[in-house]
Design a protein around this motif. Structure first.
Motif, PDB file in Angstrom:
ATOM      1  N   VAL A  76       0.935  -1.231  -0.123  1.00 13.56           N
ATOM      2  CA  VAL A  76       0.018   0.163   0.095  1.00 13.56           C
ATOM      3  C   VAL A  76       0.853   1.183  -0.174  1.00 13.56           C
ATOM      4  CG1 VAL A  76      -2.005  -1.061   1.189  1.00 13.56           C
ATOM      5  CG2 VAL A  76      -0.165  -0.045   2.562  1.00 13.56           C
ATOM      6  N   THR A  77       0.291   2.332  -0.328  1.00 14.55           N
ATOM      7  CA  THR A  77       1.018   3.546  -0.268  1.00 14.55           C
ATOM      8  C   THR A  77       0.420   4.325   1.098  1.00 14.55           C
ATOM      9  OG1 THR A  77      -0.826   5.004  -1.600  1.00 14.55           O
ATOM     10  CG2 THR A  77       0.790   3.997  -2.707  1.00 14.55           C
ATOM     11  N   PHE A  78       0.949   5.296   1.433  1.00 12.78           N
ATOM     12  CA  PHE A  78       0.575   5.759   2.640  1.00 12.78           C
ATOM     13  C   PHE A  78      -1.075   6.358   2.637  1.00 12.78           C
ATOM     14  CE2 PHE A  78       5.123   6.129   3.319  1.00 12.78           C
ATOM     15  CZ  PHE A  78       5.216   5.438   4.631  1.00 12.78           C
ATOM     16  N   GLU A  79      -1.405   6.930   1.338  1.00 14.43           N
ATOM     17  CA  GLU A  79      -2.769   7.221   1.202  1.00 14.43           C
ATOM     18  C   GLU A  79      -3.625   6.214   1.168  1.00 14.43           C
ATOM     19  OE1 GLU A  79      -0.014   8.091  -1.154  1.00 14.43           O
ATOM     20  OE2 GLU A  79       0.132  10.115  -0.133  1.00 14.43           O
ATOM     21  N   GLN A  80      -3.270   5.065   0.549  1.00  7.03           N
ATOM     22  CA  GLN A  80      -4.162   3.844   0.762  1.00  7.03           C
ATOM     23  C   GLN A  80      -3.904   3.085   2.237  1.00  7.03           C
ATOM     24  OE1 GLN A  80      -1.873   1.536  -2.379  1.00  7.03           O
ATOM     25  NE2 GLN A  80      -3.418   1.915  -3.906  1.00  7.03           N
TER      26      GLN A  80
END
Length: 134
Positions: A76-80
């Motif tokens: 995941v990205t930090f936003e996800q």
């Protein structure tokens, strides 16, 4: 000798397929319940004192050596990560999260994960280590 015609129904029920299905479901259930904390395999830092992580519904955020972030086993990205944790927090206000940081991971990435957890207001946080033999 008694010969049955082709169009007459059988009086016997074959339970073997049902038992096969029951055994398969039992094995799947056993495998699923023995996995207490999900995630990606990383080289954990050593600690003399380690606590048990056998709580139900614990989510694992893993930071790999390269700095990749995973929620359970999914990258995941930090936003996800923030979006998914908000959803989990809505479903369970007492959501617990453990951070599994590789011993060689960038400290900055671990701090960014902690900032996301603070932003989402998750307070049940643990750090995963492996037991040191010394």
């Amino acid at each position: 000798m008694h010969i049955q015609e082709d169009n007459q129904p059988f009086d016997d029920i074959n339970v073997t397929p049902m038992l096969d299905l029951a055994y398969v479901l039992l094995v799947i259930f056993i495998i699923m319940t023995t996995a207490s904390v999900q995630g990606v395999k990383v080289a954990l830092p050593k600690s003399k004192m380690t606590a048990s992580l056998a709580k139900a519904h614990i989510k694992a955020v893993t930071v790999s050596e390269k700095g990749d972030v995973y929620l359970d086993a999914y990258p995941v990205t930090f936003e996800q990560l923030e979006e998914r944790l908000i959803q989990l927090k809505r479903g369970n206000p007492a959501q617990a999260v453990v951070i599994k940081g590789d011993a060689r991971a960038q400290y900055l990435k671990v701090m960014q994960v902690l900032e996301v957890l603070k932003k989402v207001d998750i307070t049940e946080i643990g750090l995963v280590t492996s037991r040191s033999n010394t």
